[in-house]
Design a protein around this motif. Sequence first.
Motif, PDB file in Angstrom:
ATOM      1  N   HIS A   1      53.050  46.073 -42.947  1.00 14.18           N
ATOM      2  CA  HIS A   1      54.343  46.533 -43.264  1.00 14.18           C
ATOM      3  C   HIS A   1      54.235  48.088 -43.406  1.00 14.18           C
ATOM      4  O   HIS A   1      55.224  48.704 -43.663  1.00 14.18           O
ATOM      5  CB  HIS A   1      54.706  45.952 -44.687  1.00 14.18           C
ATOM      6  CG  HIS A   1      55.015  44.709 -44.599  1.00 14.18           C
ATOM      7  ND1 HIS A   1      56.035  43.963 -44.341  1.00 14.18           N
ATOM      8  CD2 HIS A   1      54.033  43.539 -45.052  1.00 14.18           C
ATOM      9  CE1 HIS A   1      55.929  42.683 -44.547  1.00 14.18           C
ATOM     10  NE2 HIS A   1      54.794  42.333 -44.795  1.00 14.18           N
TER      11      HIS A   1
ATOM     12  N   ALA B   1      46.462  35.648 -38.861  1.00 15.44           N
ATOM     13  CA  ALA B   1      47.483  36.632 -38.341  1.00 15.44           C
ATOM     14  C   ALA B   1      47.675  37.661 -39.386  1.00 15.44           C
ATOM     15  O   ALA B   1      47.446  37.445 -40.648  1.00 15.44           O
ATOM     16  CB  ALA B   1      48.527  35.788 -37.924  1.00 15.44           C
TER      17      ALA B   1
ATOM     18  N   ASP C   1      58.524  29.809 -38.889  1.00 16.11           N
ATOM     19  CA  ASP C   1      58.171  31.308 -39.500  1.00 16.11           C
ATOM     20  C   ASP C   1      56.620  31.714 -39.253  1.00 16.11           C
ATOM     21  O   ASP C   1      56.616  32.888 -38.707  1.00 16.11           O
ATOM     22  CB  ASP C   1      58.474  31.519 -40.962  1.00 16.11           C
ATOM     23  CG  ASP C   1      59.795  31.085 -41.423  1.00 16.11           C
ATOM     24  OD1 ASP C   1      61.102  31.306 -40.425  1.00 16.11           O
ATOM     25  OD2 ASP C   1      60.244  30.879 -42.668  1.00 16.11           O
TER      26      ASP C   1
ATOM     27  N   VAL D   1      50.433  40.875 -40.847  1.00 17.48           N
ATOM     28  CA  VAL D   1      51.838  41.787 -40.775  1.00 17.48           C
ATOM     29  C   VAL D   1      51.328  42.922 -41.501  1.00 17.48           C
ATOM     30  O   VAL D   1      51.364  42.956 -42.658  1.00 17.48           O
ATOM     31  CB  VAL D   1      52.916  40.926 -41.008  1.00 17.48           C
ATOM     32  CG1 VAL D   1      54.410  41.900 -41.157  1.00 17.48           C
ATOM     33  CG2 VAL D   1      53.194  39.621 -40.305  1.00 17.48           C
TER      34      VAL D   1
ATOM     35  N   ILE E   1      55.005  34.914 -35.966  1.00 13.33           N
ATOM     36  CA  ILE E   1      53.850  35.820 -36.070  1.00 13.33           C
ATOM     37  C   ILE E   1      52.502  35.722 -35.200  1.00 13.33           C
ATOM     38  O   ILE E   1      51.950  36.228 -34.519  1.00 13.33           O
ATOM     39  CB  ILE E   1      53.657  35.700 -37.734  1.00 13.33           C
ATOM     40  CG1 ILE E   1      54.516  36.282 -38.520  1.00 13.33           C
ATOM     41  CG2 ILE E   1      52.184  36.736 -37.930  1.00 13.33           C
ATOM     42  CD1 ILE E   1      54.290  35.994 -40.132  1.00 13.33           C
ATOM     43  N   SER E   2      52.191  34.480 -35.149  1.00 10.45           N
ATOM     44  CA  SER E   2      51.265  33.850 -34.406  1.00 10.45           C
ATOM     45  C   SER E   2      51.496  32.853 -33.293  1.00 10.45           C
ATOM     46  O   SER E   2      51.533  31.663 -33.807  1.00 10.45           O
ATOM     47  CB  SER E   2      50.078  33.353 -35.182  1.00 10.45           C
ATOM     48  OG  SER E   2      49.016  32.879 -34.728  1.00 10.45           O
TER      49      SER E   2
ATOM     50  N   TYR F   1      47.459  36.131 -43.133  1.00 10.85           N
ATOM     51  CA  TYR F   1      47.887  34.719 -42.946  1.00 10.85           C
ATOM     52  C   TYR F   1      46.642  34.211 -42.920  1.00 10.85           C
ATOM     53  O   TYR F   1      45.976  34.210 -41.973  1.00 10.85           O
ATOM     54  CB  TYR F   1      49.156  34.354 -41.999  1.00 10.85           C
ATOM     55  CG  TYR F   1      50.406  34.926 -42.155  1.00 10.85           C
ATOM     56  CD1 TYR F   1      51.364  33.986 -43.083  1.00 10.85           C
ATOM     57  CD2 TYR F   1      50.596  36.103 -42.448  1.00 10.85           C
ATOM     58  CE1 TYR F   1      52.524  34.282 -43.125  1.00 10.85           C
ATOM     59  CE2 TYR F   1      51.987  36.595 -42.582  1.00 10.85           C
ATOM     60  CZ  TYR F   1      53.000  35.598 -43.193  1.00 10.85           C
ATOM     61  OH  TYR F   1      54.139  36.260 -43.561  1.00 10.85           O
TER      62      TYR F   1
ATOM     63  N   ASN G   1      53.146  42.687 -36.366  1.00 13.02           N
ATOM     64  CA  ASN G   1      52.547  41.434 -36.337  1.00 13.02           C
ATOM     65  C   ASN G   1      51.345  41.594 -35.455  1.00 13.02           C
ATOM     66  O   ASN G   1      51.572  41.959 -34.263  1.00 13.02           O
ATOM     67  CB  ASN G   1      53.391  40.219 -35.748  1.00 13.02           C
ATOM     68  CG  ASN G   1      54.677  40.078 -36.673  1.00 13.02           C
ATOM     69  OD1 ASN G   1      54.759  40.596 -37.906  1.00 13.02           O
ATOM     70  ND2 ASN G   1      55.683  39.472 -36.108  1.00 13.02           N
TER      71      ASN G   1
ATOM     72  N   PHE H   1      48.165  38.711 -33.996  1.00 17.53           N
ATOM     73  CA  PHE H   1      47.156  37.492 -33.965  1.00 17.53           C
ATOM     74  C   PHE H   1      46.191  37.819 -32.932  1.00 17.53           C
ATOM     75  O   PHE H   1      46.118  38.553 -32.324  1.00 17.53           O
ATOM     76  CB  PHE H   1      48.264  36.324 -33.448  1.00 17.53           C
ATOM     77  CG  PHE H   1      48.548  36.151 -32.229  1.00 17.53           C
ATOM     78  CD1 PHE H   1      47.908  35.072 -31.283  1.00 17.53           C
ATOM     79  CD2 PHE H   1      49.770  36.864 -31.627  1.00 17.53           C
ATOM     80  CE1 PHE H   1      48.425  35.195 -29.929  1.00 17.53           C
ATOM     81  CE2 PHE H   1      49.943  36.842 -30.363  1.00 17.53           C
ATOM     82  CZ  PHE H   1      49.347  35.964 -29.349  1.00 17.53           C
TER      83      PHE H   1
END
Length: 229
Positions: free
Chosen positions: A58, A54, A42, A56, A46-47, A5, A68, A70
């Motif tokens: 997977h 930030a 949303d 994620v 995450i942050s 992100y 996640n 940050f």
Amino acid sequence: MIDLYFAPTPNGWKISVMLEESGLDYDIKWVNIGAGEQFEPDFLAISPNNRIPAIVDHDPADGGEPVNVFETGAILLYLADKAEDFLPHDLRGQIAATEWLMWQMGGLGPMMGQHGHFKLYAPERIEYATERYRKEVLRLFGVMDRRLADHDYLAGEDYSIADMSCFPWVQTYKRQEINLDDFAHVKRWYETLKQREGLRRGMAVGRDKINRNPQDDAQTRKTLFGLEE
């Protein structure tokens, strides 16, 4: 796969540089911070500090649900562990890299950010604030210069996440009117890092999306700086 992100800022580039240098697979999720997308639920999931970048992951090492992360220092440490690279393996090297990473997060980045704000974006010139932060930035450049006088890189003789965290802020020196000729060892380090292909790719991410004059738009000013008309 790692979702990044991201917005094209010095903090964002720290992570794109690390991902390019390490060769880890990633996908960019653009966050328009001028439009306030960092405040959307949303993203906050995450942050929670509503700041980019930030990530994620997977495919975390434990094989479990996506992870996640940050805060840039935490992200860089996480990615160094995942890639098994850019963080020294010996105790003293790890300590040095972590020290200089924390130094950037607590000093160089925030102080250059504040100096840049008052110098470039503030609606009125506040001499005291501008000079207070400029003097602190110059002090920090001096600290960095002394470190690099007898070390190739911030953690010692090997390039690390400590260098990646500092480079995107140091590269703002022209806009902030910092004379690198006054810091010969920082200049040598900067010119050396500029030759790294991974770093160059990471620093190129999102260049076409930079808003160089966010102060010119009322909504962007309000979103980024909390400034009302």
